[in-house]
Design a protein around this motif. Structure first.
Motif, PDB file in Angstrom:
ATOM      1  N   LEU A 201       0.810  -1.208   0.000  1.00 17.84           N
ATOM      2  CA  LEU A 201       0.000   0.000   0.000  1.00 17.84           C
ATOM      3  C   LEU A 201       0.847   1.264   0.000  1.00 17.84           C
ATOM      4  N   GLY A 202       2.167   1.097   0.002  1.00 16.26           N
ATOM      5  CA  GLY A 202       3.051   2.252  -0.016  1.00 16.26           C
ATOM      6  C   GLY A 202       3.073   3.010   1.305  1.00 16.26           C
ATOM      7  N   LEU A 203       2.679   2.365   2.390  1.00 22.61           N
ATOM      8  CA  LEU A 203       2.654   3.008   3.698  1.00 22.61           C
ATOM      9  C   LEU A 203       4.022   2.854   4.378  1.00 22.61           C
ATOM     10  N   PRO A 204       4.356   3.793   5.270  1.00 26.72           N
ATOM     11  CA  PRO A 204       5.654   3.679   5.943  1.00 26.72           C
ATOM     12  C   PRO A 204       5.645   2.531   6.951  1.00 26.72           C
ATOM     13  N   ASP A 205       6.819   1.945   7.174  1.00 22.59           N
ATOM     14  CA  ASP A 205       6.966   0.920   8.205  1.00 22.59           C
ATOM     15  C   ASP A 205       7.084   1.624   9.546  1.00 22.59           C
ATOM     16  N   LEU A 206       6.244   1.255  10.498  1.00 27.78           N
ATOM     17  CA  LEU A 206       6.254   1.870  11.816  1.00 27.78           C
ATOM     18  C   LEU A 206       6.696   0.857  12.850  1.00 27.78           C
ATOM     19  N   ASP A 207       7.451   1.327  13.862  1.00 27.21           N
ATOM     20  CA  ASP A 207       7.794   0.429  14.949  1.00 27.21           C
ATOM     21  C   ASP A 207       6.670   0.476  15.983  1.00 27.21           C
ATOM     22  N   ASN A 208       6.748  -0.360  17.011  1.00 25.38           N
ATOM     23  CA  ASN A 208       5.666  -0.460  17.995  1.00 25.38           C
ATOM     24  C   ASN A 208       5.382   0.870  18.681  1.00 25.38           C
ATOM     25  N   ASP A 209       6.414   1.643  19.026  1.00 25.09           N
ATOM     26  CA  ASP A 209       6.198   2.929  19.700  1.00 25.09           C
ATOM     27  C   ASP A 209       5.444   3.894  18.799  1.00 25.09           C
ATOM     28  N   GLU A 210       5.788   3.909  17.512  1.00 28.79           N
ATOM     29  CA  GLU A 210       5.105   4.806  16.573  1.00 28.79           C
ATOM     30  C   GLU A 210       3.642   4.396  16.394  1.00 28.79           C
ATOM     31  N   ILE A 211       3.395   3.116  16.400  1.00 29.67           N
ATOM     32  CA  ILE A 211       2.016   2.634  16.283  1.00 29.67           C
ATOM     33  C   ILE A 211       1.228   3.027  17.522  1.00 29.67           C
ATOM     34  N   GLU A 212       1.830   2.820  18.708  1.00 28.90           N
ATOM     35  CA  GLU A 212       1.138   3.201  19.941  1.00 28.90           C
ATOM     36  C   GLU A 212       0.856   4.698  19.972  1.00 28.90           C
ATOM     37  N   ASP A 213       1.807   5.522  19.534  1.00 30.19           N
ATOM     38  CA  ASP A 213       1.591   6.967  19.494  1.00 30.19           C
ATOM     39  C   ASP A 213       0.430   7.329  18.557  1.00 30.19           C
ATOM     40  N   ALA A 214       0.367   6.646  17.413  1.00 39.62           N
ATOM     41  CA  ALA A 214      -0.689   6.941  16.439  1.00 39.62           C
ATOM     42  C   ALA A 214      -2.058   6.521  16.964  1.00 39.62           C
ATOM     43  N   LEU A 215      -2.108   5.461  17.767  1.00 42.41           N
ATOM     44  CA  LEU A 215      -3.383   4.948  18.257  1.00 42.41           C
ATOM     45  C   LEU A 215      -3.807   5.590  19.574  1.00 42.41           C
ATOM     46  N   ARG A 216      -2.875   6.214  20.278  1.00 48.88           N
ATOM     47  CA  ARG A 216      -3.208   6.834  21.561  1.00 48.88           C
ATOM     48  C   ARG A 216      -4.308   7.876  21.371  1.00 48.88           C
ATOM     49  N   GLY A 217      -5.330   7.795  22.173  1.00 47.81           N
ATOM     50  CA  GLY A 217      -6.421   8.749  22.091  1.00 47.81           C
ATOM     51  C   GLY A 217      -7.527   8.332  21.124  1.00 47.81           C
ATOM     52  N   MET A 218      -7.292   7.296  20.312  1.00 45.64           N
ATOM     53  CA  MET A 218      -8.346   6.828  19.405  1.00 45.64           C
ATOM     54  C   MET A 218      -9.278   5.896  20.174  1.00 45.64           C
ATOM     55  N   GLY A 219     -10.480   5.843  19.808  1.00 49.96           N
ATOM     56  CA  GLY A 219     -11.432   4.945  20.463  1.00 49.96           C
ATOM     57  C   GLY A 219     -11.952   5.543  21.742  1.00 49.96           C
ATOM     58  N   SER A 220     -12.118   4.695  22.748  1.00 54.27           N
ATOM     59  CA  SER A 220     -12.730   5.163  24.001  1.00 54.27           C
ATOM     60  C   SER A 220     -11.770   5.904  24.898  1.00 54.27           C
TER      61      SER A 220
END
Length: 80
Positions: A61-80
């Motif tokens: 999909l041409g998306l950047p490779d993220l490490d676990n910390d970057e994924i957690e930062d991106a998901l923080r605050g999403m959802g409930s």
């Protein structure tokens, strides 16, 4: 070796043990052969996939490779 359907029903574990020893067992019903229990070899057993779905071919999909910390930062605050 031969076994009747009744014998197969009553002694299935012994019949399977015979097949495991390399014997072929023909099962008959009313004197007519209806099934055969045969030993299998390692070549007869298909390879199991390494995971439940087997290999997956995902599109790029041409998306950047993220490490676990970057994924957690991106998901923080999403959802409930």
């Amino acid at each position: 070796m031969e076994a009747t359907a009744r014998e197969f029903n009553q002694k299935s574990s012994q019949i399977l043990a015979a097949a495991a020893r390399g014997e072929t067992v023909t099962v008959t019903k009313n004197g007519v052969a209806v099934a055969r229990v045969v030993p299998i070899t390692a070549d007869d057993i298909p390879a199991y996939p390494t995971d439940p779905m087997g290999e997956l071919d995902l599109p790029d999909l041409g998306l950047p490779d993220l490490d676990n910390d970057e994924i957690e930062d991106a998901l923080r605050g999403m959802g409930s």
